[in-house]
Motif scaffolding. Structure first.
Motif, PDB file in Angstrom:
ATOM      1  N   LEU A  31       0.944  -1.726  -0.573  1.00 24.59           N
ATOM      2  CA  LEU A  31      -0.068  -0.237   0.040  1.00 24.59           C
ATOM      3  C   LEU A  31       0.755   0.828  -0.217  1.00 24.59           C
ATOM      4  CD1 LEU A  31      -2.856   0.812   2.673  1.00 24.59           C
ATOM      5  CD2 LEU A  31      -1.129   2.110   2.268  1.00 24.59           C
ATOM      6  N   ALA A  32       0.667   2.352  -0.980  1.00 23.92           N
ATOM      7  CA  ALA A  32       0.876   3.503  -0.748  1.00 23.92           C
ATOM      8  C   ALA A  32      -0.049   4.268  -0.028  1.00 23.92           C
ATOM      9  CB  ALA A  32       1.528   3.846  -2.597  1.00 23.92           C
ATOM     10  N   LEU A  33       1.138   5.074   0.699  1.00 22.13           N
ATOM     11  CA  LEU A  33       0.652   6.784   1.490  1.00 22.13           C
ATOM     12  C   LEU A  33       0.866   7.212   0.192  1.00 22.13           C
ATOM     13  CD1 LEU A  33       1.424   6.165   5.199  1.00 22.13           C
ATOM     14  CD2 LEU A  33      -1.241   5.550   4.172  1.00 22.13           C
ATOM     15  N   GLN A 210       2.041   4.101  -8.250  1.00 18.92           N
ATOM     16  CA  GLN A 210       0.791   4.065  -9.311  1.00 18.92           C
ATOM     17  C   GLN A 210       1.478   2.716 -10.284  1.00 18.92           C
ATOM     18  OE1 GLN A 210      -0.236   5.678 -12.682  1.00 18.92           O
ATOM     19  NE2 GLN A 210      -1.832   5.765 -12.857  1.00 18.92           N
ATOM     20  N   MET A 211       3.015   3.191 -10.633  1.00 20.13           N
ATOM     21  CA  MET A 211       3.730   1.954 -10.830  1.00 20.13           C
ATOM     22  C   MET A 211       3.757   0.414 -10.450  1.00 20.13           C
ATOM     23  SD  MET A 211       7.167   2.688 -13.308  1.00 20.13           S
ATOM     24  CE  MET A 211       6.547   4.061 -13.874  1.00 20.13           C
ATOM     25  N   PHE A 212       3.506   1.014  -9.205  1.00 21.29           N
ATOM     26  CA  PHE A 212       4.535  -0.611  -8.748  1.00 21.29           C
ATOM     27  C   PHE A 212       3.251  -1.190  -7.706  1.00 21.29           C
ATOM     28  CE2 PHE A 212       8.150   1.164 -10.189  1.00 21.29           C
ATOM     29  CZ  PHE A 212       9.048   0.224 -10.036  1.00 21.29           C
ATOM     30  N   VAL A 213       2.468  -0.320  -6.832  1.00 18.04           N
ATOM     31  CA  VAL A 213       1.498  -0.600  -5.681  1.00 18.04           C
ATOM     32  C   VAL A 213       0.318  -1.170  -6.159  1.00 18.04           C
ATOM     33  CG1 VAL A 213       3.438   0.952  -3.745  1.00 18.04           C
ATOM     34  CG2 VAL A 213       1.116   1.717  -5.226  1.00 18.04           C
ATOM     35  N   GLN A 214      -0.459  -1.916  -4.921  1.00 16.18           N
ATOM     36  CA  GLN A 214      -1.711  -2.404  -5.318  1.00 16.18           C
ATOM     37  C   GLN A 214      -2.546  -1.916  -4.975  1.00 16.18           C
ATOM     38  OE1 GLN A 214      -0.098  -5.760  -3.181  1.00 16.18           O
ATOM     39  NE2 GLN A 214      -0.515  -7.738  -4.493  1.00 16.18           N
ATOM     40  N   ARG A 215      -2.378  -0.555  -4.048  1.00 17.61           N
ATOM     41  CA  ARG A 215      -3.533   0.288  -3.158  1.00 17.61           C
ATOM     42  C   ARG A 215      -2.817   1.107  -2.757  1.00 17.61           C
ATOM     43  NH1 ARG A 215      -6.189  -1.992   2.270  1.00 17.61           N
ATOM     44  NH2 ARG A 215      -7.673  -0.087   2.945  1.00 17.61           N
ATOM     45  N   VAL A 216      -3.721   2.498  -3.325  1.00 18.00           N
ATOM     46  CA  VAL A 216      -2.508   4.469  -2.562  1.00 18.00           C
ATOM     47  C   VAL A 216      -4.197   4.125  -1.755  1.00 18.00           C
ATOM     48  CG1 VAL A 216      -2.676   6.377  -3.862  1.00 18.00           C
ATOM     49  CG2 VAL A 216      -1.704   4.511  -5.390  1.00 18.00           C
ATOM     50  N   VAL A 217      -3.703   4.870  -0.874  1.00 16.08           N
ATOM     51  CA  VAL A 217      -4.576   5.454   0.512  1.00 16.08           C
ATOM     52  C   VAL A 217      -3.852   6.797   0.295  1.00 16.08           C
ATOM     53  CG1 VAL A 217      -4.453   6.177   2.578  1.00 16.08           C
ATOM     54  CG2 VAL A 217      -4.810   3.856   1.641  1.00 16.08           C
ATOM     55  N   GLY A 218      -4.312   7.852   0.318  1.00 16.03           N
ATOM     56  CA  GLY A 218      -4.191   9.522  -0.467  1.00 16.03           C
ATOM     57  C   GLY A 218      -5.383  10.773   1.009  1.00 16.03           C
ATOM     58  N   LEU A 219      -4.129  11.051   1.950  1.00 16.69           N
ATOM     59  CA  LEU A 219      -4.203  11.505   3.064  1.00 16.69           C
ATOM     60  C   LEU A 219      -4.186  13.068   3.010  1.00 16.69           C
ATOM     61  CD1 LEU A 219      -2.126   9.641   6.101  1.00 16.69           C
ATOM     62  CD2 LEU A 219      -4.891   9.478   5.728  1.00 16.69           C
ATOM     63  N   ARG A 220      -4.768  14.115   3.133  1.00 17.72           N
ATOM     64  CA  ARG A 220      -5.204  15.288   2.945  1.00 17.72           C
ATOM     65  C   ARG A 220      -5.455  15.987   4.459  1.00 17.72           C
ATOM     66  NH1 ARG A 220      -5.235  19.565  -0.051  1.00 17.72           N
ATOM     67  NH2 ARG A 220      -6.630  21.171   0.236  1.00 17.72           N
ATOM     68  N   GLU A 225      -8.440  10.871   2.347  1.00 13.96           N
ATOM     69  CA  GLU A 225      -9.568  11.641   0.748  1.00 13.96           C
ATOM     70  C   GLU A 225     -10.025  10.367   0.016  1.00 13.96           C
ATOM     71  OE1 GLU A 225     -11.042  14.289   1.193  1.00 13.96           O
ATOM     72  OE2 GLU A 225     -10.066  15.261   2.503  1.00 13.96           O
ATOM     73  N   PHE A 226      -8.927   9.230  -0.273  1.00 18.08           N
ATOM     74  CA  PHE A 226      -8.680   8.616  -1.155  1.00 18.08           C
ATOM     75  C   PHE A 226      -8.216   7.058  -1.030  1.00 18.08           C
ATOM     76  CE2 PHE A 226      -6.726   5.992  -4.515  1.00 18.08           C
ATOM     77  CZ  PHE A 226      -7.706   5.843  -4.969  1.00 18.08           C
ATOM     78  N   ASP A 227      -8.971   5.675  -1.199  1.00 12.74           N
ATOM     79  CA  ASP A 227      -8.668   4.652  -0.972  1.00 12.74           C
ATOM     80  C   ASP A 227      -9.145   3.620  -2.404  1.00 12.74           C
ATOM     81  OD1 ASP A 227      -8.149   1.648  -0.330  1.00 12.74           O
ATOM     82  OD2 ASP A 227      -9.039   1.766   2.035  1.00 12.74           O
ATOM     83  N   GLY A 228      -7.872   3.229  -2.594  1.00 14.28           N
ATOM     84  CA  GLY A 228      -8.031   2.477  -4.118  1.00 14.28           C
ATOM     85  C   GLY A 228      -7.103   2.012  -4.519  1.00 14.28           C
ATOM     86  N   PRO A 229      -7.713   1.336  -5.495  1.00 13.01           N
ATOM     87  CA  PRO A 229      -6.270   0.868  -6.784  1.00 13.01           C
ATOM     88  C   PRO A 229      -5.651   2.176  -7.442  1.00 13.01           C
ATOM     89  CG  PRO A 229      -8.180   0.515  -8.178  1.00 13.01           C
ATOM     90  CD  PRO A 229      -9.097   0.832  -6.505  1.00 13.01           C
ATOM     91  N   PRO A 230      -4.279   2.375  -8.331  1.00 15.67           N
ATOM     92  CA  PRO A 230      -4.021   2.564  -8.629  1.00 15.67           C
ATOM     93  C   PRO A 230      -4.515   3.510 -10.030  1.00 15.67           C
ATOM     94  CG  PRO A 230      -1.689   1.176  -7.723  1.00 15.67           C
ATOM     95  CD  PRO A 230      -3.481   0.249  -7.909  1.00 15.67           C
ATOM     96  N   GLU A 231      -5.282   2.375 -10.692  1.00 19.46           N
ATOM     97  CA  GLU A 231      -5.537   3.488 -12.351  1.00 19.46           C
ATOM     98  C   GLU A 231      -6.497   4.717 -11.385  1.00 19.46           C
ATOM     99  OE1 GLU A 231      -6.551  -0.549 -11.050  1.00 19.46           O
ATOM    100  OE2 GLU A 231      -4.885  -0.266 -11.035  1.00 19.46           O
TER     101      GLU A 231
END
Length: 265
Positions: A31-33, A210-220, A225-231
């Motif tokens: 997971l990427a933050l 986006q290039m490497f991880v399975q899931r992205v969580v965006g913090l603000r 603010e976001f939790d989902g796949p890179p695409e």
């Protein structure tokens, strides 16, 4: 595997770095933050292993609740959470091998750690890890003789020799050139896949995430603010996380091997 429940961090100044974070991730997920500076990414990682003490909420690693552990219990729990630091956190005067073996300090007794007398099985595993990351020939070099990418590889080995369940990775590419950054991200993800290891990676580079991880969580501002796949990282989503900007050039389409591909006209 990892579960955060209403995790809050408020500093003495009154600044709230984390606002009731709820997050679950399974075994083996990377997971990427992402998020702007000050969003709470590093604080979140450090609250998990309690390098920063949460103000309230719960952190669960499997069936173990971490936020109320006393010193001895926390030391044992930290064995299962490998940490990879932005500034490497190596001991400059020690060799590569000695730095890697320092990841076993939570397992060996005081006198063995003081004299650096590690079991042969630990030494053998350190050699295997150094071979895996391409640093076997540098085992006896001092840490201060290494490049940034080599230092980060040593930090990866030091974390993995703990045999953790979870990797906490804080800005692993911040001080690296673009090519080395890709190599380090690829290496971390490959090692996680090989070991069925979960990882949370705090990273500023959206395209690299986006290039490497399975899931992205965006913090603000300390909130998700976001939790989902890179695409799913559309320009609108990035605007919500970071603010107004032309995001089209930031979002890279990649193939199955992680190579950028041309967008259709």
């Amino acid at each position: 595997m990892l579960k955060l429940k209403k995790l809050v961090k408020t500093y003495r100044t009154g600044d709230q770095a984390l606002k009731a974070i709820d997050l679950e991730m399974p075994e083996g997920q990377v997971l990427a933050l992402i998020g702007p500076s000050g969003a709470g990414k590093s604080t979140l990682i450090r609250c998990i292993n309690r390098l920063v003490e949460p103000t309230s909420g719960e952190v669960w690693l499997d069936d173990l609740e971490l936020t109320h552990l006393k010193a001895s219990g926390l030391r044992r729990a930290r064995r299962e959470m490998g940490m990879i630091f932005q500034e490497y956190a190596l001991v400059e005067r020690l060799t590569v091998m000695e730095n890697v073996l320092s990841g076993r300090l939570g397992y060996v007794g005081f006198w063995r750690s003081l004299t650096r007398r590690y079991p042969q099985s630990d030494v053998d595993e350190a050699f295997r890890l150094l071979d895996r990351v391409g640093l076997l020939a540098m085992a006896d070099k001092r840490a201060d003789e290494l490049s940034g990418g080599q230092r980060q590889r040593v930090g990866i080995c030091r974390a993995l020799i703990q045999n953790p369940k979870l990797l906490l990775v804080d800005e692993p590419t911040a001080s690296l050139d673009p090519k080395t950054s890709r190599q380090i991200m690829r290496l971390i993800c490959e090692l996680c896949a090989e070991r069925g290891l979960a990882a949370i990676i705090n990273i500023h580079d959206v395209a690299l995430a986006q290039m490497f991880v399975q899931r992205v969580v965006g913090l603000r501002f300390g909130a998700i603010e976001f939790d989902g796949p890179p695409e799913a990282l559309t320009p609108d989503v990035l605007t919500t996380i970071y603010g107004e900007e032309d995001w089209e050039a930031t979002i890279k389409k990649v193939d199955d091997d992680g190579n950028e591909i041309e967008a259709a006209e």
